[in-house]
Write a protein that holds these residues in place. Structure first.
Motif, PDB file in Angstrom:
ATOM      1  N   ASP A 135      39.242  40.054 109.102  1.00 63.96           N
ATOM      2  CA  ASP A 135      37.837  40.262 108.736  1.00 63.96           C
ATOM      3  C   ASP A 135      37.199  38.876 108.631  1.00 63.96           C
ATOM      4  O   ASP A 135      37.515  38.111 107.721  1.00 63.96           O
ATOM      5  CB  ASP A 135      37.719  40.968 107.375  1.00 63.96           C
ATOM      6  CG  ASP A 135      37.710  42.483 107.514  1.00 63.96           C
ATOM      7  OD1 ASP A 135      37.309  42.968 108.589  1.00 63.96           O
ATOM      8  OD2 ASP A 135      38.095  43.169 106.557  1.00 63.96           O
ATOM      9  N   ILE A 137      33.815  36.704 108.096  1.00 64.39           N
ATOM     10  CA  ILE A 137      32.488  36.939 107.527  1.00 64.39           C
ATOM     11  C   ILE A 137      31.660  35.665 107.639  1.00 64.39           C
ATOM     12  O   ILE A 137      32.044  34.614 107.112  1.00 64.39           O
ATOM     13  CB  ILE A 137      32.605  37.392 106.054  1.00 64.39           C
ATOM     14  CG1 ILE A 137      33.460  38.670 106.000  1.00 64.39           C
ATOM     15  CG2 ILE A 137      31.215  37.641 105.456  1.00 64.39           C
ATOM     16  CD1 ILE A 137      33.835  39.135 104.618  1.00 64.39           C
ATOM     17  N   CYS A 143      31.953  34.345 101.668  1.00 61.91           N
ATOM     18  CA  CYS A 143      32.053  35.612 100.932  1.00 61.91           C
ATOM     19  C   CYS A 143      32.893  35.491  99.660  1.00 61.91           C
ATOM     20  O   CYS A 143      32.484  35.946  98.593  1.00 61.91           O
ATOM     21  CB  CYS A 143      32.619  36.681 101.868  1.00 61.91           C
ATOM     22  SG  CYS A 143      32.805  38.269 101.064  1.00 61.91           S
ATOM     23  N   VAL A 164      28.675  51.206 105.810  1.00 66.26           N
ATOM     24  CA  VAL A 164      29.017  51.433 107.216  1.00 66.26           C
ATOM     25  C   VAL A 164      28.385  52.771 107.632  1.00 66.26           C
ATOM     26  O   VAL A 164      28.072  53.597 106.779  1.00 66.26           O
ATOM     27  CB  VAL A 164      30.559  51.473 107.431  1.00 66.26           C
ATOM     28  CG1 VAL A 164      31.201  50.171 107.060  1.00 66.26           C
ATOM     29  CG2 VAL A 164      31.205  52.631 106.672  1.00 66.26           C
ATOM     30  N   TYR A 172      38.087  53.308 106.794  1.00 62.78           N
ATOM     31  CA  TYR A 172      38.070  52.346 105.680  1.00 62.78           C
ATOM     32  C   TYR A 172      38.551  52.966 104.372  1.00 62.78           C
ATOM     33  O   TYR A 172      38.637  54.192 104.251  1.00 62.78           O
ATOM     34  CB  TYR A 172      36.621  51.875 105.434  1.00 62.78           C
ATOM     35  CG  TYR A 172      36.011  51.093 106.559  1.00 62.78           C
ATOM     36  CD1 TYR A 172      36.113  49.707 106.606  1.00 62.78           C
ATOM     37  CD2 TYR A 172      35.318  51.743 107.572  1.00 62.78           C
ATOM     38  CE1 TYR A 172      35.531  48.983 107.638  1.00 62.78           C
ATOM     39  CE2 TYR A 172      34.727  51.029 108.614  1.00 62.78           C
ATOM     40  CZ  TYR A 172      34.845  49.648 108.638  1.00 62.78           C
ATOM     41  OH  TYR A 172      34.274  48.935 109.661  1.00 62.78           O
ATOM     42  N   ILE A 206      36.067  45.956 102.438  1.00 62.92           N
ATOM     43  CA  ILE A 206      36.321  44.970 103.494  1.00 62.92           C
ATOM     44  C   ILE A 206      37.401  44.015 102.981  1.00 62.92           C
ATOM     45  O   ILE A 206      37.620  43.926 101.773  1.00 62.92           O
ATOM     46  CB  ILE A 206      34.991  44.219 103.785  1.00 62.92           C
ATOM     47  CG1 ILE A 206      33.897  45.197 104.204  1.00 62.92           C
ATOM     48  CG2 ILE A 206      35.144  43.129 104.825  1.00 62.92           C
ATOM     49  CD1 ILE A 206      34.259  46.069 105.382  1.00 62.92           C
ATOM     50  N   ARG A 255      29.816  40.670 108.791  1.00 68.61           N
ATOM     51  CA  ARG A 255      31.263  40.820 108.916  1.00 68.61           C
ATOM     52  C   ARG A 255      31.630  41.240 110.340  1.00 68.61           C
ATOM     53  O   ARG A 255      30.989  42.096 110.935  1.00 68.61           O
ATOM     54  CB  ARG A 255      31.741  41.851 107.901  1.00 68.61           C
ATOM     55  CG  ARG A 255      33.204  42.230 108.026  1.00 68.61           C
ATOM     56  CD  ARG A 255      33.334  43.599 108.650  1.00 68.61           C
ATOM     57  NE  ARG A 255      34.703  44.040 108.686  1.00 68.61           N
ATOM     58  CZ  ARG A 255      35.082  45.217 109.157  1.00 68.61           C
ATOM     59  NH1 ARG A 255      34.179  46.063 109.595  1.00 68.61           N
ATOM     60  NH2 ARG A 255      36.334  45.542 109.188  1.00 68.61           N
ATOM     61  N   ASP A 257      34.861  42.636 112.620  1.00 66.29           N
ATOM     62  CA  ASP A 257      36.205  43.195 112.561  1.00 66.29           C
ATOM     63  C   ASP A 257      37.016  42.616 113.714  1.00 66.29           C
ATOM     64  O   ASP A 257      37.088  43.199 114.796  1.00 66.29           O
ATOM     65  CB  ASP A 257      36.125  44.727 112.656  1.00 66.29           C
ATOM     66  CG  ASP A 257      37.509  45.340 112.734  1.00 66.29           C
ATOM     67  OD1 ASP A 257      38.501  44.622 112.486  1.00 66.29           O
ATOM     68  OD2 ASP A 257      37.609  46.547 113.042  1.00 66.29           O
TER      69      ASP A 257
END
Ligand code: UTP
Length: 297
Positions: A135, A137, A143, A164, A172, A206, A255, A257
């Motif tokens: 992840d 960011i 973060c 999301v 998730y 996350i 963010r 993925d």
């Protein structure tokens, strides 16, 4: 005020099957966004948040990751000889102080919870961060640093959270919100990968956490009882209703993925466009590609 967070666990023992065949020999965390491996972004973010001890939970075939943080005297000498001071500085910024980095083996990929549990003896009885390098960011303030600031007010356990699309919640851990205070929410339940129509919200967890050592004790109990994958979400959820509450933190930033191919490609473009030396060429190329694509339709 809660104790300062100075240790971070980086679970990197997963199989990375979504990037096969590359991950047959290259650990996913070493794959590069522009010119830096994913793990470097995570380390930089951790440092900015005040982390001093870096604990990697690794597995077979991850030796490239350990080598990455080693000093490279031959390369450094060569760059010095050639007067390439800028490159030398970049290289030095990847070195880790002796004793600041530790590697623990997870012998079998039994899940994220199990990977974190493997580092328990190095954590002891203090709060700690968990960072998933896939992840990535991007944001003005890193973060984890935002979370450390917020955690000073809440203590307990804090997970990074973001909204999301509802149809994506099944990928998730999802928060059931007790009290929404804006950037911080208190949590009354957490559900790992719920069916879309059973998700309690669209606020997803996350890969950034600040956890109380009680989560390690929860993992200890789960380890004894479980046959399959050991979920970190379940161990955190066990703290709800105890003295260590669970909070979600809506971070400011974008963010990516990078554990998925589409996310990795998007991050590559975004980080490429953010670089002054690449922006012009890359954006011209992207515009041409879009025009060609539209002409073909
Ligand atoms: P993922 O769910 O992305 O799994 O793990 P993965 O194995 O890395 O990748 P795919 O799904 O096969 O492509 C999330 C994070 O948890 C770590 C992974 O290394 C990754 O950072 N993890 C997962 C472990 O360390 N151990 C495990 O047993 C499982």
């Amino acid at each position: 005020m809660p104790r300062k967070v100075t240790k971070a666990i980086f679970p990197v023992a997963g199989l990375g099957t979504r990037f096969l065949p590359a991950t047959k020999s290259v650990p996913k965390e070493i794959m590069t966004l522009v010119d830096r491996p994913l793990v470097q972004y995570a380390i930089d973010e951790a440092r900015a948040a005040g982390i001093k001890e870096f604990i990697f939970v690794t597995s077979r075939g991850k030796s490239a990751l350990e080598d990455y943080f080693d000093h490279s005297p031959v390369l450094e000498q060569e760059l010095r000889k050639k007067g390439k001071t800028e490159l030398l500085e970049i290289l030095k910024s990847t070195n880790m102080e002796s004793g600041a980095i530790a590697y623990i083996r997870q012998h079998k990929a039994l899940g994220l919870g199990h990977a974190v549990w493997c580092a328990r003896r190095l954590i002891g009885d203090e709060p700690f961060a968990v960072m998933l390098p896939d992840d990535v960011i991007a944001g003005e303030m890193p973060c984890l640093q935002q979370m450390v600031e917020a955690y000073k007010e809440t203590g307990g356990n804090m997970v990074a959270a973001m909204e999301v699309p509802p149809e994506k919640t099944s990928s998730y851990g999802v928060l059931d919100v007790l009290d929404d205070m804006g950037s911080i929410v208190s949590v009354k339940a957490m559900v790992e990968k719920p069916k879309v129509n059973e998700a309690p919200s669209n606020l997803a967890v996350i890969g950034r956490y600040i956890l109380s050592p009680s989560v390690l004790a929860n993992l200890n109990r789960m380890k004894a009882g479980s046959g399959g994958e050991i979920q970190l979400t379940d161990a955190i959820a066990q703290d709800i209703g105890t003295g260590n509450g669970v909070y979600g933190y809506r971070f400011r930033g974008q963010r990516f993925d990078c554990g998925s191919k589409a996310g990795f490609l998007q991050a590559t473009v975004a980080f490429g466009l953010a670089r002054e030396d690449l922006r012009e060429d890359l954006s011209r190329y992207l515009r041409e590609m879009i025009q060609l694509d539209q002409a073909a339709e």
